[in-house]
Scaffold this active site. Structure first.
Site, PDB file in Angstrom:
ATOM      1  N   TRP A 101     -55.045  69.713   1.379  1.00  0.00           N
ATOM      2  CA  TRP A 101     -55.407  68.283   1.388  1.00  0.00           C
ATOM      3  C   TRP A 101     -56.327  67.924   2.537  1.00  0.00           C
ATOM      4  O   TRP A 101     -57.239  67.107   2.386  1.00  0.00           O
ATOM      5  CB  TRP A 101     -54.160  67.396   1.378  1.00  0.00           C
ATOM      6  CG  TRP A 101     -53.433  67.509   0.068  1.00  0.00           C
ATOM      7  CD1 TRP A 101     -52.204  68.067  -0.138  1.00  0.00           C
ATOM      8  CD2 TRP A 101     -53.907  67.096  -1.236  1.00  0.00           C
ATOM      9  NE1 TRP A 101     -51.889  68.021  -1.478  1.00  0.00           N
ATOM     10  CE2 TRP A 101     -52.902  67.435  -2.166  1.00  0.00           C
ATOM     11  CE3 TRP A 101     -55.072  66.481  -1.696  1.00  0.00           C
ATOM     12  CZ2 TRP A 101     -53.033  67.167  -3.539  1.00  0.00           C
ATOM     13  CZ3 TRP A 101     -55.205  66.217  -3.056  1.00  0.00           C
ATOM     14  CH2 TRP A 101     -54.199  66.561  -3.960  1.00  0.00           C
TER      15      TRP A 101
ATOM     16  N   ASP B  46     -53.529  61.358   7.421  1.00  0.00           N
ATOM     17  CA  ASP B  46     -53.026  61.283   6.050  1.00  0.00           C
ATOM     18  C   ASP B  46     -51.550  61.667   6.091  1.00  0.00           C
ATOM     19  O   ASP B  46     -51.198  62.825   6.267  1.00  0.00           O
ATOM     20  CB  ASP B  46     -53.808  62.276   5.172  1.00  0.00           C
ATOM     21  CG  ASP B  46     -53.285  62.339   3.744  1.00  0.00           C
ATOM     22  OD1 ASP B  46     -52.282  61.665   3.433  1.00  0.00           O
ATOM     23  OD2 ASP B  46     -53.892  63.075   2.932  1.00  0.00           O
TER      24      ASP B  46
ATOM     25  N   LYS C   9     -44.741  59.311  -3.415  1.00  0.00           N
ATOM     26  CA  LYS C   9     -43.768  60.257  -2.850  1.00  0.00           C
ATOM     27  C   LYS C   9     -42.595  59.461  -2.275  1.00  0.00           C
ATOM     28  O   LYS C   9     -41.592  59.284  -2.959  1.00  0.00           O
ATOM     29  CB  LYS C   9     -44.422  61.152  -1.797  1.00  0.00           C
ATOM     30  CG  LYS C   9     -45.461  62.112  -2.417  1.00  0.00           C
ATOM     31  CD  LYS C   9     -46.773  61.955  -1.763  1.00  0.00           C
ATOM     32  CE  LYS C   9     -47.921  62.817  -2.215  1.00  0.00           C
ATOM     33  NZ  LYS C   9     -47.874  63.696  -3.329  1.00  0.00           N
TER      34      LYS C   9
END
Ligand code: PMP
Length: 359
Positions: free
Chosen positions: A101, A171, A195
């Site tokens: 990511w 992030d 999430k």
């Protein structure tokens, strides 16, 4: 009966919250309609948005000079929005590469500026975080970007890097709200909802006030943090239903002891699973022990030919969505806030039994 769902996201939500949603689905607070059907300009929805923000501020003990923006875009869109909003004429930014990511953020960020990869663990196949002492930061960078929990590779930062006066941008998608975090160490934090926050369709940006300036000329208006903040996250129709459910999740966190308690439960779940993996010669997780994510636990079978049998039998035992991400293969158990310890115990019991039968 609900399965134990180990998906990395959209992920399992607290059953209590799902029951509240069910109860109020057709008739929210005796209004005669669903939250889905409320105008986003109604006082009722303004109340929901306000309460959701206040609960989040309370959970994080967020000081007033940090502003929260509710975005309709996923976490990925921030890879564009961050340079568009934070470069402010500068052409240099630092990025740390620690897995899939953070790499995706780098690739996207290259469209806007010269990116200095100040540290990378690619050479270690993303199995250990690069020590802070090895980072080669550029003091003139507009910001330093990193990803504090690599959802696919299974690495988590348990320390916040000191980067001097350059704003630190993180992030936190896959471990946001999993334990207490000091937001004041960051210039900006962002996280996708699906999430630990709620259903998909929402992301949150928490930005220090002094960094909220009009975006670069030509920026699409919805991608301007400054504009979005001044419009109370309602430059257009926000994802009203998702925001409402996120608010219910925040209340669930508060009722259940806040982030301190989330941390205790999450640490215990992860300890059980990693202990089991480490004792077994049949399963393996190759991340350096200190950097192992408490949220996403990737693992491989010694014999990859058994992967499909494992997944099929797990599914039949009510243990769902354990397939690893396609870029790394194998398995992955995501054990976010809403995964009860019973789910982790059931997984371990199944894995031990599978090993006895096939090992
Ligand atoms: N960052 C991280 C750490 C993620 O785990 C994900 C998705 N799993 C993303 C970014 C991308 O999120 P989205 O699909 O919401 O754009």
């Amino acid at each position: 009966m609900r399965a134990f769902n180990f998906s990395a996201g959209p992920a399992t939500l607290p059953t209590e919250v799902m029951l509240e949603v069910q109860e109020q689905l057709l008739n929210w607070q005796n209004s005669g309609m669903s939250v889905m059907e409320l105008s986003h300009r109604s006082p009722e929805f303004a109340g929901i948005l306000n309460e959701t923000e206040l609960d989040l501020r309370d959970i994080l003990a967020l000081p007033d000079h940090y502003r929260i923006i509710f975005c309709q875009e996923g976490a990925s869109a921030h890879w564009d929005m961050i340079p568009l909003n934070l470069l402010q004429g500068n052409h240099q930014a630092d990025y740390i590469e620690t897995g899939y990511w953070s790499y995706r953020a780098i690739e996207e960020g290259r469209r806007y500026c010269n990116i200095n990869i100040a540290a990378s663990n690619r050479i270690d196949h993303f199995s250990a975080l690069p020590d802070r002492a090895e980072w080669r930061l550029n003091p003139k960078a507009a910001y330093v970007h990193y990803c504090s929990n690599e959802t696919i590779d299974g690495l988590e930062f348990f320390w916040t890097p000191d980067v001097g006066n350059v704003p630190l941008v993180v992030d936190m998608s896959s471990h946001f709200l999993s334990r207490p975090m000091d937001i004041t160490k960051f210039g900006m934090v962002y996280a996708g909802a699906q999430k630990n926050i709620g259903p998909a369709g929402l992301s949150l940006a928490i930005i220090r006030e002094d960094l909220l300036k009009p975006a670069a000329p030509g920026t699409p208006f919805l991608m301007d943090y400054h504009g979005q903040f001044h419009a109370h996250s309602m430059l257009n129709t926000p994802p009203t239903f998702t925001i409402w459910v996120a608010g219910l999740v925040f209340k669930w966190i508060k009722r259940n002891g806040g982030l301190t308690q989330m941390a205790v439960r999450n640490a215990e779940k992860a300890r059980l699973l990693y202990d089991f993996l480490d004792k077994s010669a049949f399963y393996r997780n190759s991340v350096k022990v200190q950097d192992r994510s408490l949220m996403n636990v990737p693992f491989h079978l010694r014999e990859p030919a058994l992967d499909e049998v494992f997944l099929k039998e797990a599914e039949l035992s009510g243990l769902k969505q354990l397939r690893g991400h396609r870029v790394v293969g194998g398995m992955r158990a995501s054990i976010y806030n809403a995964m009860p310890i019973e789910g982790v115990q059931a997984l371990i019991n199944f894995m031990a039994d599978f090993e006895r039968r096939y090992g």
